[in-house]
Design a protein around this motif. Sequence first.
Motif, PDB file in Angstrom:
ATOM      1  N   LEU A   1       0.832  -1.205   0.000  1.00 51.64           N
ATOM      2  CA  LEU A   1       0.000   0.000   0.000  1.00 51.64           C
ATOM      3  C   LEU A   1       0.864   1.251   0.000  1.00 51.64           C
ATOM      4  CD1 LEU A   1      -2.855  -0.912   2.540  1.00 51.64           C
ATOM      5  CD2 LEU A   1      -2.842  -1.167   0.060  1.00 51.64           C
ATOM      6  N   ASP A   2       1.914   1.240   0.814  1.00 49.03           N
ATOM      7  CA  ASP A   2       2.806   2.399   0.866  1.00 49.03           C
ATOM      8  C   ASP A   2       3.478   2.621  -0.483  1.00 49.03           C
ATOM      9  OD1 ASP A   2       2.187   2.759   3.534  1.00 49.03           O
ATOM     10  OD2 ASP A   2       3.929   1.658   4.270  1.00 49.03           O
ATOM     11  N   ASN A   3       3.948   1.549  -1.105  1.00 47.89           N
ATOM     12  CA  ASN A   3       4.618   1.669  -2.409  1.00 47.89           C
ATOM     13  C   ASN A   3       3.653   2.171  -3.476  1.00 47.89           C
ATOM     14  OD1 ASN A   3       7.011   0.698  -1.316  1.00 47.89           O
ATOM     15  ND2 ASN A   3       6.602  -1.423  -1.883  1.00 47.89           N
ATOM     16  N   PHE A   4       2.425   1.646  -3.465  1.00 49.36           N
ATOM     17  CA  PHE A   4       1.454   2.071  -4.483  1.00 49.36           C
ATOM     18  C   PHE A   4       1.101   3.544  -4.294  1.00 49.36           C
ATOM     19  CE2 PHE A   4      -2.862   2.931  -5.864  1.00 49.36           C
ATOM     20  CZ  PHE A   4      -2.814   2.504  -7.180  1.00 49.36           C
ATOM     21  N   GLU A   5       0.852   3.956  -3.059  1.00 49.66           N
ATOM     22  CA  GLU A   5       0.512   5.361  -2.822  1.00 49.66           C
ATOM     23  C   GLU A   5       1.641   6.292  -3.253  1.00 49.66           C
ATOM     24  OE1 GLU A   5      -0.577   5.315   1.353  1.00 49.66           O
ATOM     25  OE2 GLU A   5      -2.674   5.668   0.796  1.00 49.66           O
ATOM     26  N   GLU A   6       2.867   5.866  -3.000  1.00 49.49           N
ATOM     27  CA  GLU A   6       4.009   6.688  -3.403  1.00 49.49           C
ATOM     28  C   GLU A   6       4.052   6.852  -4.914  1.00 49.49           C
ATOM     29  OE1 GLU A   6       8.908   6.738  -2.921  1.00 49.49           O
ATOM     30  OE2 GLU A   6       7.694   5.190  -1.929  1.00 49.49           O
ATOM     31  N   ILE A   7       3.797   5.758  -5.641  1.00 47.45           N
ATOM     32  CA  ILE A   7       3.805   5.824  -7.113  1.00 47.45           C
ATOM     33  C   ILE A   7       2.595   6.599  -7.625  1.00 47.45           C
ATOM     34  CG2 ILE A   7       3.651   4.433  -9.213  1.00 47.45           C
ATOM     35  CD1 ILE A   7       5.128   2.203  -7.707  1.00 47.45           C
ATOM     36  N   PHE A   8       1.425   6.340  -7.030  1.00 48.15           N
ATOM     37  CA  PHE A   8       0.195   6.953  -7.528  1.00 48.15           C
ATOM     38  C   PHE A   8       0.233   8.472  -7.394  1.00 48.15           C
ATOM     39  CE2 PHE A   8      -4.174   8.464  -6.956  1.00 48.15           C
ATOM     40  CZ  PHE A   8      -4.792   7.914  -8.067  1.00 48.15           C
ATOM     41  N   TRP A   9       0.738   8.958  -6.252  1.00 49.40           N
ATOM     42  CA  TRP A   9       0.752  10.401  -6.023  1.00 49.40           C
ATOM     43  C   TRP A   9       2.036  11.063  -6.507  1.00 49.40           C
ATOM     44  CZ3 TRP A   9      -3.865  12.027  -5.209  1.00 49.40           C
ATOM     45  CH2 TRP A   9      -4.780  11.261  -4.485  1.00 49.40           C
ATOM     46  N   SER A  10       2.871  10.302  -7.241  1.00 52.35           N
ATOM     47  CA  SER A  10       4.124  10.875  -7.743  1.00 52.35           C
ATOM     48  C   SER A  10       3.919  11.729  -8.991  1.00 52.35           C
ATOM     49  CB  SER A  10       5.122   9.748  -8.051  1.00 52.35           C
ATOM     50  OG  SER A  10       4.643   8.931  -9.109  1.00 52.35           O
ATOM     51  N   GLY A  11       2.718  11.679  -9.568  1.00 54.54           N
ATOM     52  CA  GLY A  11       2.438  12.458 -10.770  1.00 54.54           C
ATOM     53  C   GLY A  11       2.473  11.643 -12.043  1.00 54.54           C
ATOM     54  N   GLN A  12       2.722  10.354 -11.930  1.00 57.74           N
ATOM     55  CA  GLN A  12       2.709   9.491 -13.107  1.00 57.74           C
ATOM     56  C   GLN A  12       1.306   9.440 -13.699  1.00 57.74           C
ATOM     57  OE1 GLN A  12       3.982   5.521 -12.261  1.00 57.74           O
ATOM     58  NE2 GLN A  12       3.960   4.856 -14.386  1.00 57.74           N
ATOM     59  N   SER A  13       1.209   9.409 -15.023  1.00 54.76           N
ATOM     60  CA  SER A  13      -0.098   9.414 -15.671  1.00 54.76           C
ATOM     61  C   SER A  13      -0.860   8.138 -15.336  1.00 54.76           C
ATOM     62  CB  SER A  13       0.058   9.538 -17.188  1.00 54.76           C
ATOM     63  OG  SER A  13       0.610   8.354 -17.724  1.00 54.76           O
ATOM     64  N   LEU A  14      -2.182   8.273 -15.246  1.00 59.48           N
ATOM     65  CA  LEU A  14      -3.015   7.124 -14.912  1.00 59.48           C
ATOM     66  C   LEU A  14      -2.935   6.048 -15.980  1.00 59.48           C
ATOM     67  CD1 LEU A  14      -6.227   8.908 -13.523  1.00 59.48           C
ATOM     68  CD2 LEU A  14      -4.258   8.026 -12.264  1.00 59.48           C
ATOM     69  N   GLU A  15      -2.860   6.451 -17.252  1.00 61.19           N
ATOM     70  CA  GLU A  15      -2.783   5.485 -18.352  1.00 61.19           C
ATOM     71  C   GLU A  15      -1.506   4.651 -18.270  1.00 61.19           C
ATOM     72  OE1 GLU A  15      -4.859   4.617 -20.632  1.00 61.19           O
ATOM     73  OE2 GLU A  15      -6.437   6.070 -20.255  1.00 61.19           O
ATOM     74  N   GLU A  16      -0.409   5.326 -17.984  1.00 62.81           N
ATOM     75  CA  GLU A  16       0.864   4.613 -17.895  1.00 62.81           C
ATOM     76  C   GLU A  16       0.874   3.662 -16.702  1.00 62.81           C
ATOM     77  OE1 GLU A  16       5.639   5.597 -17.348  1.00 62.81           O
ATOM     78  OE2 GLU A  16       4.196   7.219 -17.756  1.00 62.81           O
TER      79      GLU A  16
END
Length: 238
Positions: free
Chosen positions: A57-72
């Motif tokens: 969960l911590d890893n996913f939240e870090e990636i999700f809120w990092s600004g990476q596009s949702l499609e990618e």
Amino acid sequence: MEQVGLAATSDVTLWSLFMEAGLVVKLVMVGLVAASIWTWAIIVDKTMSYGRVRRRLDNFEEIFWSGQSLEELYRTLSEQKTTGMGAIFVAAMREWKKSFERGARTPIGLQQRIEKAMDVTLARESEELESRLGSLATIGSAAPFIGLFGTVVGIMTSFQAIAGSQSTNLAVVAPGIAEALLATAIGLLAAIPAVIGYNKLSGDANKITGRMEAFADEFSAILSRQIDEKLQPRQAAE
């Protein structure tokens, strides 16, 4: 005579008490020991499993809120087995893409379908988190009574032995009473960790589920804004 009594009581060990117990009491003890081992196996497995889930969960939240596009992010996660927030994200994005490919026109219907997909995935993840916790609850509530049953049977056997020997000497009575009480002790030995483990692990599961629910709500709001941005121009053009 007193020395003989002391010698008899000094030979009483847990193993000797078990070996001298009746068949019913032995079965009760073996069952309770097996339940205790199963209890600790569940506690250790779930503790380690919940630790891994938190790290994911911590890893996913870090990636999700990092600004990476949702499609990618969707392309990356859809190619692998996902759990937790990742599974909720993939389910929502899959419904999003299917709906737009089929020409979704109403934002309310699309939003409801996406939320339903996330709810189903969240329920499945929550069920996985809580699996086998019911066994702890069952052992915690039933083990003391099973042990008490073994104690009652053992004491009844002891009274029969007293009646047969026609002696109430402590050296005669003590081993039978001790083996009967041993069943209760083993029952408590199984029940106490089960109750404590169930309460602790249930609380941990609820906290993890709460984190996933909060993410689902936040992601639903994000998709709602994007739905409005995509569908409003199309509706205005029509």
